[in-house]
Design a protein around this motif. Structure first.
Motif, PDB file in Angstrom:
ATOM      1  N   ASP A 246      46.322 -39.710 -11.951  1.00 56.23           N
ATOM      2  CA  ASP A 246      46.679 -39.902 -13.354  1.00 56.23           C
ATOM      3  C   ASP A 246      46.468 -41.335 -13.808  1.00 56.23           C
ATOM      4  O   ASP A 246      46.470 -41.603 -15.013  1.00 56.23           O
ATOM      5  CB  ASP A 246      48.142 -39.517 -13.586  1.00 56.23           C
ATOM      6  CG  ASP A 246      48.387 -38.036 -13.372  1.00 56.23           C
ATOM      7  OD1 ASP A 246      47.529 -37.237 -13.793  1.00 56.23           O
ATOM      8  OD2 ASP A 246      49.419 -37.685 -12.784  1.00 56.23           O
TER       9      ASP A 246
ATOM     10  N   PRO B  47      42.328 -40.722 -16.698  1.00 56.44           N
ATOM     11  CA  PRO B  47      43.476 -41.458 -16.170  1.00 56.44           C
ATOM     12  C   PRO B  47      43.884 -42.606 -17.092  1.00 56.44           C
ATOM     13  O   PRO B  47      43.080 -43.102 -17.880  1.00 56.44           O
ATOM     14  CB  PRO B  47      42.980 -41.976 -14.815  1.00 56.44           C
ATOM     15  CG  PRO B  47      41.498 -41.940 -14.890  1.00 56.44           C
ATOM     16  CD  PRO B  47      41.150 -40.828 -15.820  1.00 56.44           C
TER      17      PRO B  47
ATOM     18  N   GLY C  65      46.520 -41.942 -20.852  1.00 59.11           N
ATOM     19  CA  GLY C  65      46.628 -40.648 -20.194  1.00 59.11           C
ATOM     20  C   GLY C  65      46.746 -39.512 -21.178  1.00 59.11           C
ATOM     21  O   GLY C  65      46.658 -38.330 -20.805  1.00 59.11           O
TER      22      GLY C  65
END
Length: 381
Positions: free
Chosen positions: A362, A23, A70
């Motif tokens: 995420d 993430p 990410g």
């Protein structure tokens, strides 16, 4: 889902990994990763290679400043020993230079026939435990994320040869400080002397020695893993990762190998104490039916002696089929101490992978909140 691939040879230019699926907005502590690499390099029984390499991680992508974006994270560790080996590694060998005498216990024989390059050197370079440096770096990043959500992974050396030390609570900080200050990662001074003596004797005799490692994971909530399909069971997933480490030959969760226990004594009775479900025993090692039950995940890992020994043992020349004695390349006397550190980081990757499967996010702060909210819903007083 997180995943990674790693690449590189033992004496090549560098080791590289690409880690995908982390993430965004997690602040990466490079010093923490380098400290884990340093822990991997230390320990009684290590060989000459560790005096050459001073492993440091370089992150080539996936960060902006210190935060994850990410995007895939590319990690690199340069091999200092490459300078001495580049004339061998970077050119096609002549037939007379190709290695054709396999060392028993290594990947030499199987690699020779599987890939058909005609040179065992190609197998040696990739099967080497040098590859564990980059896996340690990947796991260290994962372990630092787990720490931020309240999950801690600790280890100790449980045995060297047939000398054992009793299992202790690794989350007693005074005990764990002794373990981390010990060159063989144990807490009892007499046992420490016994472990070191066994390693010293093997070194004098041109031998190597194996042993076992105890790993404990604290803070994994109930419900990680699944029994809905065979390949989603948490203990199976952890076993897959652990068995991929060079030299590992067996795994035990909890007291699964204690044959003195019967069903009534092995089962961990379910209690309700201090506002939470708990157990007085942990014979199952924190996993039931392939799913974490909220107790510590306790694992013992058994590691064979390193197959690189100075003593002559029989093998053959694969070109002539003539009987020979094995070749020797530099080696540690025991890999058990560094294995304890490597295994912490291997376990960290798979625990984080399963958590992100259960709480897919995420962005790191959303992930952290999702785990906290779930804990709160499970452990209501």
């Amino acid at each position: 889902m997180i995943r990674f691939l790693d690449a590189g040879e033992s004496h090549g230019k560098a080791l590289i990994a690409i880690l995908d699926g982390l993430p965004s907005n997690f602040i990466v502590d490079i010093d923490y990763i380098n400290d884990e690499l340093k822990r991997r390099q230390t320990g009684y029984g290590r060989g000459e290679r560790m005096k050459i390499e001073e492993d440091k991680i370089e992150i080539l992508s996936g960060l902006r400043g210190r935060k994850t974006t990410g995007n895939p994270i590319t990690m690199m560790i340069h091999n200092k020993d490459y300078e001495k080996w580049k004339n061998i590694i970077d050119r096609e060998p002549e037939d007379k230079e190709k290695i054709s005498i396999p060392r028993p216990g290594h990947g030499d024989l199987v690699g020779y026939f599987k890939y058909g390059t005609g040179d065992i050197r190609d197998s040696i370079e990739r099967t080497s435990a040098r590859e564990t440096a980059i896996r340690t770096a990947v796991g260290a990043l994962c372990k630092s994320i787990l720490k931020e959500i309240g999950i801690d992974i600790r280890s100790k050396v449980n045995s060297i040869g047939n000398s054992y030390e009793e299992i202790v609570d690794l989350f007693d900080d005074s005990i764990y400080e002794k373990i981390n200050n010990s060159s063989v990662r144990c807490y009892d001074e007499e046992i420490e002397k016994s472990f070191m003596k066994k390693i010293d004797i093997c070194k004098e005799e041109g031998e190597t020695i194996g042993g076992s490692v105890y790993i404990s994971v604290k803070g994994v909530p109930i419900g990680v893993g699944s029994y809905s399909q065979w390949d989603r069971k948490l203990d199976a997933i952890l076993s897959y990762g652990i068995m991929s480490l060079q030299g590992v030959k067996a795994i035990e969760f909890g007291n699964g190998l204690d044959l003195s226990l019967r069903g009534s004594s092995f089962n961990d009775e379910i209690l309700y104490k201090d506002g939470r479900i708990s157990r007085d025993t942990n014979n199952c090692g924190g996993i039931e039916a392939g799913v974490s039950n909220g107790e510590k995940i306790d694992i013992k890992v058994f590691i064979k002696p390193i197959p690189s020994i100075k003593k002559d043992i029989r093998t053959i020349d694969l070109k002539t089929r003539e009987e020979k004695t094995t070749r020797y390349e530099r080696s540690d006397v025991s890999a058990v101490v560094p294995a304890s550190i490597i295994l912490e980081n291997i376990v960290a990757f798979y625990i984080l992978k399963e958590l992100l499967s259960k709480f897919p996010n995420d962005e790191f702060n959303d992930f952290k909140k999702a785990v906290k909210d779930y804990r709160d819903s499970v452990y209501i007083k």
